[in-house]
Design a protein around this motif. Structure first.
Motif, PDB file in Angstrom:
ATOM      1  N   LEU A 253      -6.833   5.087   1.654  1.00 55.76           N
ATOM      2  CA  LEU A 253      -6.936   5.791   2.938  1.00 55.76           C
ATOM      3  C   LEU A 253      -8.343   5.877   3.510  1.00 55.76           C
ATOM      4  CD1 LEU A 253      -4.479   8.748   2.164  1.00 55.76           C
ATOM      5  CD2 LEU A 253      -3.984   6.632   3.413  1.00 55.76           C
TER       6      LEU A 253
ATOM      7  N   ARG B  81      -4.665  -5.730  -2.555  1.00 58.97           N
ATOM      8  CA  ARG B  81      -5.139  -5.080  -1.329  1.00 58.97           C
ATOM      9  C   ARG B  81      -6.277  -5.848  -0.656  1.00 58.97           C
ATOM     10  NH1 ARG B  81      -7.646  -0.680  -0.942  1.00 58.97           N
ATOM     11  NH2 ARG B  81      -6.914  -0.490   1.207  1.00 58.97           N
TER      12      ARG B  81
ATOM     13  N   GLU C 105       0.826  -1.207   0.000  1.00 56.38           N
ATOM     14  CA  GLU C 105       0.000   0.000   0.000  1.00 56.38           C
ATOM     15  C   GLU C 105       0.861   1.258   0.000  1.00 56.38           C
ATOM     16  OE1 GLU C 105      -4.212  -1.236   2.028  1.00 56.38           O
ATOM     17  OE2 GLU C 105      -2.556  -0.785   3.392  1.00 56.38           O
TER      18      GLU C 105
ATOM     19  N   GLU D 233      -4.583   1.903  11.618  1.00 54.93           N
ATOM     20  CA  GLU D 233      -4.090   1.573  10.276  1.00 54.93           C
ATOM     21  C   GLU D 233      -3.467   2.789   9.597  1.00 54.93           C
ATOM     22  OE1 GLU D 233      -7.242  -2.007   9.115  1.00 54.93           O
ATOM     23  OE2 GLU D 233      -7.751   0.082   8.709  1.00 54.93           O
ATOM     24  N   ILE D 234      -4.075   3.959   9.774  1.00 58.96           N
ATOM     25  CA  ILE D 234      -3.511   5.184   9.198  1.00 58.96           C
ATOM     26  C   ILE D 234      -2.138   5.472   9.791  1.00 58.96           C
ATOM     27  CG2 ILE D 234      -3.747   7.705   9.119  1.00 58.96           C
ATOM     28  CD1 ILE D 234      -5.561   6.395   7.121  1.00 58.96           C
TER      29      ILE D 234
ATOM     30  N   ARG E  51     -10.294   3.454   6.731  1.00 51.15           N
ATOM     31  CA  ARG E  51      -9.273   2.858   7.593  1.00 51.15           C
ATOM     32  C   ARG E  51      -9.442   3.316   9.035  1.00 51.15           C
ATOM     33  NH1 ARG E  51      -5.529   0.728   3.859  1.00 51.15           N
ATOM     34  NH2 ARG E  51      -4.964  -0.620   5.605  1.00 51.15           N
ATOM     35  N   THR E  52      -8.963   2.500   9.955  1.00 54.09           N
ATOM     36  CA  THR E  52      -8.966   2.886  11.367  1.00 54.09           C
ATOM     37  C   THR E  52      -7.783   3.828  11.623  1.00 54.09           C
ATOM     38  OG1 THR E  52      -7.530   1.056  12.058  1.00 54.09           O
ATOM     39  CG2 THR E  52      -9.916   0.635  11.985  1.00 54.09           C
TER      40      THR E  52
ATOM     41  N   THR F 209     -14.095   5.663  10.882  1.00 53.61           N
ATOM     42  CA  THR F 209     -14.691   4.732   9.930  1.00 53.61           C
ATOM     43  C   THR F 209     -15.891   4.013  10.532  1.00 53.61           C
ATOM     44  OG1 THR F 209     -12.627   4.401   8.724  1.00 53.61           O
ATOM     45  CG2 THR F 209     -14.248   2.629   8.607  1.00 53.61           C
TER      46      THR F 209
END
Length: 321
Positions: free
Chosen positions: A115, A276, A84, A122-123, A118-119, A199
């Motif tokens: 992007l 992904r 990613e 994760e970001i 995402r949580t 999210t």
């Protein structure tokens, strides 16, 4: 003393190394091995390959096998976060000559795809990985592609850490969204509100809204009240965000269809979607695709791609017919 490798792992490492080592790499052998391994197995193979042979397997594959097949093989052997990060860095740049002329796949669309939804955790992981790999700031990279102030504000909000907690007042949130869409018909305000939520909060809001307003779902309302008088990037951002929140698997199924519709196939986009979304989530995507388009995803892919590239994709999504 390091523990001995499992025989099947040793077998895969040796066969991959041999296939890559030929003057002309044995692409069929590589597709048969890599395409039939699960994500976790491939990450482990790549890790052990580096230990055993001192080179990065994904780099070797991308270097030795040109074109979409090489890129897909390389991506399949990467950790998802690393793949990613590479997609984010290369956003808007096609691996294939004239690809961008045939199919739209802009940097902004790539940023949304990776992007949005995402949580915060994760970001943060993506930011840290981007910095480690490219010695650059992810937010600065993304904003350098944004021409509109509203687009910049959107991605700043998406990349901003948020506290992961439930909506404090669902009824109030639904009323606010309803007012923005129905009464104010406020495109910018709706986008700001959507991007201010986590999210999970947005998923809850959109799905609850849709269950209450059955004849006027969020997307239907946007189409009726906002889309007629607004075109362009800001509307696209809002639609993307809301569609992802309403049904992530169905939205990815739509993205698969978009990568193949019209003249030719955007293989960069198609490969990215496969890499992904591998794993359990892909099963939901395939079911959603079949429901919406009345054919299997593999059938669609085989109709629009060919050769080893087509075989590899179908193996990676675990659907050959």
């Amino acid at each position: 003393m390091a523990p001995a490798l499992a025989p099947e792992l040793t077998f895969d490492l040796q066969n991959i190394h041999t296939a890559i080592g030929f003057a002309v790499p044995d692409q069929e052998a590589l597709v048969n091995i890599i395409g039939r391994r699960e994500y976790g197995q491939l990450v482990n193979i790549a890790r052990q390959y580096k230990t055993s042979y001192g080179v990065d397997l994904s780099v070797e594959l991308d270097k030795k096998i040109i074109g979409s097949l090489g890129s897909l093989l390389a991506g399949a052997c990467q950790h998802k976060v690393i793949s990613e990060v590479h997609y984010l860095f290369k956003a808007g740049k096609s691996n294939r000559k004239y690809e961008t002329l045939r199919k739209k796949d802009t940097a902004i669309e790539v940023f949304c795809e990776i992007l949005v939804g995402r949580t915060s955790e994760e970001i943060t992981e993506l930011k840290e990985a981007f910095s480690a790999v490219y010695q650059a700031d992810l937010k600065e990279h993304v904003l350098s592609f944004c021409k509109l102030e509203e687009t910049k504000a959107f991605f700043i909000a998406i990349l901003e850490p948020k506290e992961e907690k439930p909506l404090e007042n669902e009824e109030q949130a639904i009323e606010k969204l309803h007012k923005l869409l129905e009464e104010d018909k406020d495109l910018n305000g709706s986008l700001r509100y959507a991007s201010s939520l986590t999210t999970d909060q947005l998923h809850t809001l959109v799905r609850t809204y849709n269950s209450i307003h059955r004849k006027a779902h969020v997307i239907t309302t946007i189409d009726k009240n906002i889309a007629p008088s607004h075109k362009g990037e800001i509307l696209d951002l809002l639609m993307y965000t809301v569609m992802q929140a309403a049904d992530p698997a169905r939205h990815v199924a739509l993205r698969f269809e978009e990568s193949m519709e019209g003249l030719g196939t955007n293989e960069d986009h198609l490969s990215r979607l496969v890499i992904r979304n591998r794993g359990k989530f892909m099963e939901k995507v395939k079911a959603a695709y079949h429901m919406d388009y009345n054919r299997t995803l593999a059938d669609r892919i085989r109709g629009d791609t060919s050769g080893l590239y087509s075989h590899l994709i179908c193996h990676l999504i675990h659907q050959t017919i």
